[in-house]
Scaffold this active site. Structure first.
Site, short mmCIF file in Angstrom:
data_model
loop_
_atom_site.label_atom_id
_atom_site.label_comp_id
_atom_site.label_asym_id
_atom_site.label_seq_id
_atom_site.Cartn_x
_atom_site.Cartn_y
_atom_site.Cartn_z
N HIS A 154 12.69 -2.51 2.07
CA HIS A 154 12.11 -1.25 2.54
C HIS A 154 13.00 -0.12 2.06
CE1 HIS A 154 9.24 -3.39 4.92
NE2 HIS A 154 10.23 -4.16 5.35
N ASN A 165 8.05 -5.53 -1.08
CA ASN A 165 7.93 -4.46 -0.10
C ASN A 165 6.46 -4.45 0.37
OD1 ASN A 165 7.77 -2.18 1.45
ND2 ASN A 165 8.90 -0.86 0.03
N PRO A 201 0.78 -1.24 0.00
CA PRO A 201 0.00 0.00 0.00
C PRO A 201 0.82 1.29 0.00
CG PRO A 201 -0.10 -1.08 2.14
CD PRO A 201 0.54 -2.05 1.20
N ASN A 202 0.31 2.23 -0.74
CA ASN A 202 0.84 3.60 -0.85
C ASN A 202 2.13 3.72 -1.66
OD1 ASN A 202 -1.27 4.82 0.76
ND2 ASN A 202 -0.34 3.78 2.50
N TYR A 242 11.26 8.62 1.55
CA TYR A 242 11.21 7.56 0.53
C TYR A 242 11.92 7.92 -0.78
CZ TYR A 242 7.78 5.71 3.79
OH TYR A 242 7.18 5.23 4.92
N GLU A 258 12.75 -9.30 1.31
CA GLU A 258 11.94 -8.15 1.72
C GLU A 258 12.74 -6.86 1.49
OE1 GLU A 258 9.49 -8.74 5.18
OE2 GLU A 258 10.07 -6.78 5.98
N ARG A 306 5.39 10.99 -2.32
CA ARG A 306 5.10 10.62 -0.93
C ARG A 306 6.32 10.84 -0.03
NH1 ARG A 306 4.61 4.44 1.38
NH2 ARG A 306 3.98 5.03 3.48
N ALA A 365 3.13 -0.88 4.79
CA ALA A 365 2.57 -0.87 6.15
C ALA A 365 2.13 -2.27 6.60
CB ALA A 365 1.39 0.09 6.22
N ARG A 397 13.18 4.08 12.64
CA ARG A 397 11.97 4.93 12.61
C ARG A 397 11.06 4.63 13.80
NH1 ARG A 397 9.29 4.73 6.99
NH2 ARG A 397 8.20 6.52 7.90
C1 DQA Z 1 8.17 1.03 3.94
C2 DQA Z 1 8.26 1.20 5.45
C3 DQA Z 1 6.90 0.97 6.10
O1 DQA Z 1 7.00 1.14 7.51
C4 DQA Z 1 5.88 1.97 5.58
O2 DQA Z 1 4.61 1.71 6.12
C5 DQA Z 1 5.85 2.00 4.09
C6 DQA Z 1 7.08 1.91 3.34
C7 DQA Z 1 9.50 1.39 3.24
O3 DQA Z 1 9.65 1.02 2.08
O4 DQA Z 1 10.36 2.05 3.83
O5 DQA Z 1 4.78 2.20 3.50
O6 DQA Z 1 7.90 -0.33 3.64
#
Ligand code: DQA
Length: 157
Positions: A103, A77, A12-13, A25, A101, A20, A80, A110
């Protein structure tokens, strides 16, 4: 013929990358990331397919589909959902497709709620904190892992 098929999966997002919170990011868009991963994939002998969804169940479905398609590896990835999704963890456990995985940010530095990943224990490992480059590092790590697995199997035969 391509050697490995890789699924690049984003949660998501992440479709908002570029605009964003760029201070966290970066400014690279998801389309650019997909393009870079496909390009490196081509150089490493991989066919890369990609999928992004904001819906947990759709991501679960896509992981099951990857099993039917006999995908060799996943770069994931979960965004959230990393910190909340038992369903995604169970999906990865079920299909046992080698998964790296990713990020963009260093989740360990964080908010405390980001420190725990439910999906990491069922993944090969994690690359976090290197921005968009993390996806390319993950692809190299995955291809190296798959190559070693193949060698081990050849030795056993
Ligand atoms: C994320 C880190 C997560 O905590 C966050 O909710 C994201 C992006 C990252 O790529 O740093 O949406 O996965």
């Amino acid at each position: 013929m391509k050697k490995y098929t890789i699924l690049l999966l984003n949660g998501p997002n992440l479709q908002l990358l570029g605009m964003r919170e760029p201070e966290i990011y970066g400014r690279t868009t998801l389309a650019d990331i997909v393009c870079q991963v496909r390009k490196l994939g081509g150089e490493l002998g991989c066919e890369v397919t990609d999928y992004q969804s904001n819906v947990e169940g759709f991501l679960v479905d896509r992981i099951a589909q990857a099993y039917s398609e006999k995908v060799d590896g996943i770069i994931f990835n979960p965004a959230a959902y990393t910190h909340t999704s038992v369903a995604l963890r169970d999906a990865l456990s079920a299909v046992k497709i080698p998964t790296v995985e990713v990020h963009l940010s260093n989740i360990a530095s964080r908010d405390e709620f980001r420190h725990n990943s439910l999906t990491l224990p069922v993944s090969l490992g994690v690359i976090a904190g290197f921005g968009a480059d993390g996806y390319l590092l993950a692809l190299r790590a995955l291809v190296s892992y798959l190559g070693k697995q193949e060698q081990r199997q050849t030795v056993k035969l």
